[in-house]
Design a protein around this motif. Structure first.
Motif, PDB file in Angstrom:
ATOM      1  N   TYR A 179       1.600  -1.479  -6.356  1.00 46.50           N
ATOM      2  CA  TYR A 179       1.766  -0.559  -5.232  1.00 46.50           C
ATOM      3  C   TYR A 179       0.874   0.669  -5.434  1.00 46.50           C
ATOM      4  O   TYR A 179       0.368   0.935  -6.504  1.00 46.50           O
ATOM      5  N   GLY A 228       0.806  -1.202   0.000  1.00 47.36           N
ATOM      6  CA  GLY A 228       0.000   0.000   0.000  1.00 47.36           C
ATOM      7  C   GLY A 228       0.842   1.255   0.000  1.00 47.36           C
ATOM      8  O   GLY A 228       2.081   1.202   0.143  1.00 47.36           O
ATOM      9  N   SER A 229       0.211   2.380  -0.136  1.00 47.95           N
ATOM     10  CA  SER A 229       0.900   3.665  -0.169  1.00 47.95           C
ATOM     11  C   SER A 229       1.672   3.862   1.130  1.00 47.95           C
ATOM     12  O   SER A 229       1.151   3.662   2.226  1.00 47.95           O
ATOM     13  N   SER A 283      -3.085   3.496  -7.992  1.00 42.02           N
ATOM     14  CA  SER A 283      -2.463   2.172  -8.033  1.00 42.02           C
ATOM     15  C   SER A 283      -1.571   2.039  -9.273  1.00 42.02           C
ATOM     16  O   SER A 283      -1.931   2.492 -10.368  1.00 42.02           O
TER      17      SER A 283
END
Length: 955
Positions: free
Chosen positions: A955, A772-773, A924
């Motif tokens: 990611y 994820g971020s 994304s």
């Protein structure tokens, strides 16, 4: 139920009794009966003393348990003896112990000794303790096993055992290699019609491609990725165009017109274990396809099933199969039934080609082939003359018409097909031969073999059937005689000094002549030898009478206990050999090895006098031109033979582990030019005349012949002495091997070769992750050479995607966080975060432009604009950073990717000399990983790569 006595069980009858079915208490006392060889897969393992003793009142044969341990090791299993608990524990990977137990007559039984397989008790027997007659006077007693029961144990493990009081104990077989991967059936896609079987070939039209795929799985059914699979293709010299994953694939094999000269195309298995090639041809051709993997199962190459693919243009007819050979049918098997299929391709697309009459015509008929149904039953004869020279069949809904041709003996015919004024473009010849029965010997000497009186000579070869397939676990009989002068016709009996050798036992060849076909095979005719898993056999012979300078050996097949020869008549031996013996002065009593010619021989004497070499380094799977090992025989310190002598020296080179002999005298042993392909063992005969090399053969194939001034490609004449030769060790794996060089029965040297990984060529697949971020993940890449071996400390480049991977950073390599000491004006700020950006943006404008961490990464040009043109290792894109990564001791590179939010040291601008936080992705993203020809990590965005794909990161 009646049970046939086999192997050692039959030997008990020879000795006067059969072994008991019940067990009694141990009785003491064994009687020495003489030495007998134990032969495993054609090689003499040992020559122990057989002992005889009573078991439940019956006399039977006994051997020391140690020799049975050795035999099990040779066929791929291990065993250990516990003298305290009297347990013989056999470890047999892949063997079901319950099946072994149920196959042994009499059940577990009782006795003072327990036999286990993989921890399960399978038998109890009575053993005895006695001193081995071959041991020293001070040696303790050893444990003797009754051979009858060991026969059953070996047979239940898949080996074949035979015994006689003359030839000893012979064991053939190999452990089931449960770790060997397997190839699935070839599946086809893209064809216009047909499934790809011999009776329904897959057909591609109008130049369309047909894709052939196979899946490589391990013993547990799991896919095996990153392995090169070879697709063998044959049927025409007009080879198809072949691609794999969108890239053109070149032929690395033969001309492709016959099965014995196949074209070869290599494709790599993907993460699902699938290897595939796509074929196309703009003409009218038919091909047969079979895949093979770089593995052996019990000595046999791992292959897929065969598939049949035709190509045709509108308005044509294609005939399949291509010209080939088949084993003929027998009363018990209809293996000779051959479906012949004609495919009619209509001129206009969409036009039906069903119910079209196709006429098959026959010519050049020999033997008695006939038309049959699909089950092989006789329908009508085929003799090439009217009315038996044509058959008409209507096509099915796919436009294919099939007939079945069969034969029950040696036969051949040529077939053509026509329909609606269409005729197939070629004549296909079908040949039937006997299969599974010994008919010829290949990879064996075809010219006279020369050696010295008193020096043992080994003759070896591969026994094949008429189809050219190795015949495993079959018996051959070797007969022979010697003669004086030129009396080769044998008008007088043998000298009695020409013998075959088993271990330390020499047995004179009996005088039997050369017309022995039809006789019952036994040692009264010569040496009975059993072929190994690859059809290989060997026999060692020796001449000790100096007045007998010539000898002849005949090798015959043994079928149903009778001596038979080659061909349908069976009246001539499979192979005959002429041997010439010389009476040389001096004695071959030393064998030396060296890494240079000068080291082996200097000024006419042995220089370094090495009988072993260690620590030699070779690249696995590397070139056959790597540094050779020099080998030579000596009489004391003088090179053997002398400068004016004539004769021959025979050497054997054998490897352990997965090693092989890569080259002899510069000639590559790669399966071409009638030479073996990467053999684990090779026999080299160096013949000489008047002090000059006259011929060099490898497994009977000449690589140099002075009489005809011919030599095979690569042959080097740089012998330091006339009896010497060179060899190159080989192995396709990273491991340490020992190569043993021997001559005669007592001289042998060893060469230790350490094989290291080759240059980077690929990456292991299965590298994927999702973060994820602001989060991070570590992906591990394995750097491999072209044979799939990890490369310790290998270096590759990382090539970022064209235009960069937005907001993606590398923050650690091989568990080393990317930090380095930073400095301002007259000040040190210490270790600060200096990650590597894989993009360019406002937050990368003032970062450290380079970083170096020993054993992990060396990078420069960081933070600048990344070109929109994809980079390559040989032509980096303008502005693309240079990133070089180093693998660990296991060939692995662990990259920690962070999706923004990480700290990064600013070297300039408004926030100079401070740690800033990198931006995080706003959407994304996906990057894909693949590799190029140099094994570099290639990152791309957009669509997934069509070749060399190893994984992705979201990611």
């Amino acid at each position: 139920m009646k049970r046939a006595l086999t192997g050692i069980a039959a030997a008990a009858v020879v000795l006067g009794t059969a072994a008991p079915m019940a067990f009694a208490a141990t009785s003491s006392g064994l009687t020495k009966a003489g030495q007998l060889p134990i032969v495993v897969n054609g090689s003499v393992l040992s020559n122990p003393y057989e002992m005889t003793g009573k078991d439940s009142g019956n006399t039977t044969a006994y051997f020391p348990v140690y020799y049975f341990d050795q035999a099990l090791t040779k066929i791929g299993y291990t065993a250990s003896w516990d003298g305290v608990t009297h347990t013989w524990a056999i470890t047999a990977p892949g063997v079901d112990a319950s099946t072994v137990a149920s196959s042994i007559s009499g059940g577990v039984g009782t006795g003072n000794t327990t036999i286990t397989v993989n921890g399960t008790v399978v038998k109890k027997i009575n053993t005895k303790a006695a001193k081995d007659p071959a041991a020293s006077k001070s040696a303790a007693a050893t444990t003797y096993f009754p051979a009858y029961y060991i026969d059953e144990i070996f047979n239940s493990l898949g080996a074949n055992v035979s015994f006689s009081g003359q030839t000893g104990l012979k064991i053939t077989g190999n452990a089931t290699n449960v770790n060997t991967p397997s190839l699935g059936d070839i599946t086809l896609s893209g064809q216009s019609l047909g499934s790809g079987t011999s009776s329904a070939p897959a057909v591609g039209t109008n130049g369309a491609s047909v894709t052939a795929s196979t899946t490589l799985t391990d013993a547990n059914g799991n896919p095996v990725a990153g392995i090169n699979v070879t697709f063998n293709v044959w049927g025409s010299t007009d080879l198809p165009n072949v691609t794999s994953n969108g890239l053109s694939v070149s032929n690395t094999g033969g001309a492709g017109d016959t099965e014995s000269d196949q074209a070869q195309y290599v494709a790599t298995t993907n993460a699902s274990g699938v290897a595939s090639i796509s074929l196309s041809n703009g003409g009218n051709e038919a091909y047969t396809i079979q895949a093979q993997a770089p593995y052996n199962s019990n000595g046999v190459t791992v292959t897929s099933s065969k598939a049949y693919v035709d190509f045709g243009q509108p308005g044509s007819l294609v005939l399949s199969p291509v010209s080939t050979s088949f084993g003929y049918s027998s009363a018990s098997s209809e293996t000779g039934v051959v479906p012949v299929t004609a495919t009619v391709i209509p001129t206009t697309a969409g036009t039906s080609a069903s119910n079209v009459p196709v006429t098959f015509s026959f010519s050049s008929v020999s033997g008695t082939p006939f038309i049959s149904n699909s089950a092989g039953s006789y329908l009508q004869p085929v003799d090439g003359t009217a009315p038996d020279n044509t058959v008409t069949v209507n096509t099915d809904a796919n436009g294919q018409a099939t007939i079945y041709v069969n034969a029950t003996n040696s036969a051949a015919l040529t077939v053509q097909a026509s329909a609606n004024n269409l005729t197939n473009s070629s004549s296909n010849t079908l040949t039937w031969k006997q299969s599974g029965v010994a008919d010829k010997i290949v990879n064996t000497p075809t010219s006279a073999v020369s050696d010295n009186v008193g020096t043992p000579v080994t003759i070896s070869g591969t026994v094949e059937d008429q189809m050219g397939n190795p015949v495993a676990n079959s018996q051959v009989l070797v007969s022979g005689y010697d003669y004086e002068g030129t009396n080769a016709a044998q008008t007088s009996p043998n000298s009695g000094d020409f013998s075959y050798v088993n271990g330390s036992t020499s047995t004179a060849f009996p005088y039997v002549g050369r017309s022995i076909a039809g006789a019952n095979a036994s040692s009264s005719f010569g040496d009975v030898v059993t072929t190994g898993a690859n059809g290989q056999f060997s026999v060692e012979v020796n001449e000790t009478d100096q007045s007998y300078t010539g000898a002849v050996l005949d090798v015959w097949a043994v079928q149903n206990g009778q001596i038979v020869g080659a061909g349908d008549s069976g009246s001539s031996p499979l192979q005959s050999y002429t041997l010439n013996f010389e009476n040389n002065t001096g004695t071959l009593n030393q064998l030396y090895v060296d890494t240079t010619a000068a080291g082996l021989v200097s000024s006419g004497t042995a220089n370094d006098k090495d009988t072993s070499l260690t620590g030699l380094s070779y690249q696995e799977g590397g070139s056959t031109t790597q540094a050779p090992v020099f080998v030579g025989g000596f009489a004391g310190s003088t090179p053997y033979p002398g400068s004016s002598q004539s004769g021959s020296v025979q050497y054997t080179v054998t490897s352990n582990n997965k090693g092989y002999v890569a080259a002899i005298d510069g000639v590559a042993l790669n399966g071409t030019q009638a030479l073996p392909n990467n053999p684990a063992s090779a026999i080299v005969d160096v013949s000489y005349s008047s002090g000059a090399v006259s011929e060099v053969t490898v497994d009977g194939t000449p690589i140099y012949d002075a009489a005809t001034s011919t030599s095979l490609s690569g042959y080097s004449t740089g012998h330091p002495t006339v009896g010497a030769f060179t060899f190159v060790p080989g192995d396709n794996n990273v491991e340490n091997d020992t190569f043993t060089v021997s001559t005669g029965s007592t001289l042998s040297d060893t060469v230790g070769a350490n094989f290291i990984a080759g240059v980077p060529a690929e990456l292991a697949s299965g590298v994927s992750g999702t973060i994820g971020s602001g989060q991070q993940t570590t992906l591990t890449f394995t750097v491999e050479d072209s044979n799939g071996n990890p490369i310790p400390y290998g270096t590759v480049k990382l090539l970022p995607p064209a235009g960069g991977a937005s907001d993606l950073w590398i923050t650690a390599v091989n568990e080393q966080t990317l930090v380095q000491n930073e400095y301002g004006t007259s000040i040190s700020y210490g270790a600060e975060p200096t990650p590597v950006p894989l993009y360019s943006g406002t937050d990368t404008a003032n970062i450290a432009s380079s970083i170096y961490l020993n054993g992990a990464i060396g990078a420069s040009g960081l933070g600048g604009t990344i070109d929109e043109t994809p980079a390559t290792s040989s032509a980096p894109a303008s502005g693309t950073p240079s990133i070089t990564l180093t693998a660990d001791e296991n060939g692995k590179i662990a990259l920690t990717f962070t999706a923004g939010g990480n700290g990064v040291w600013n070297t300039g601008g408004a926030n100079a000399d401070t740690v800033q936080t990198a931006a995080t992705p706003s959407a994304s993203n996906t990057v894909y990983f693949s590799y190029d020809a140099d094994g570099n990590i290639v990152m791309t965005t957009g669509d997934a790569p069509t070749s060399n794909y190893v994984g992705s990161l979201v990611y």
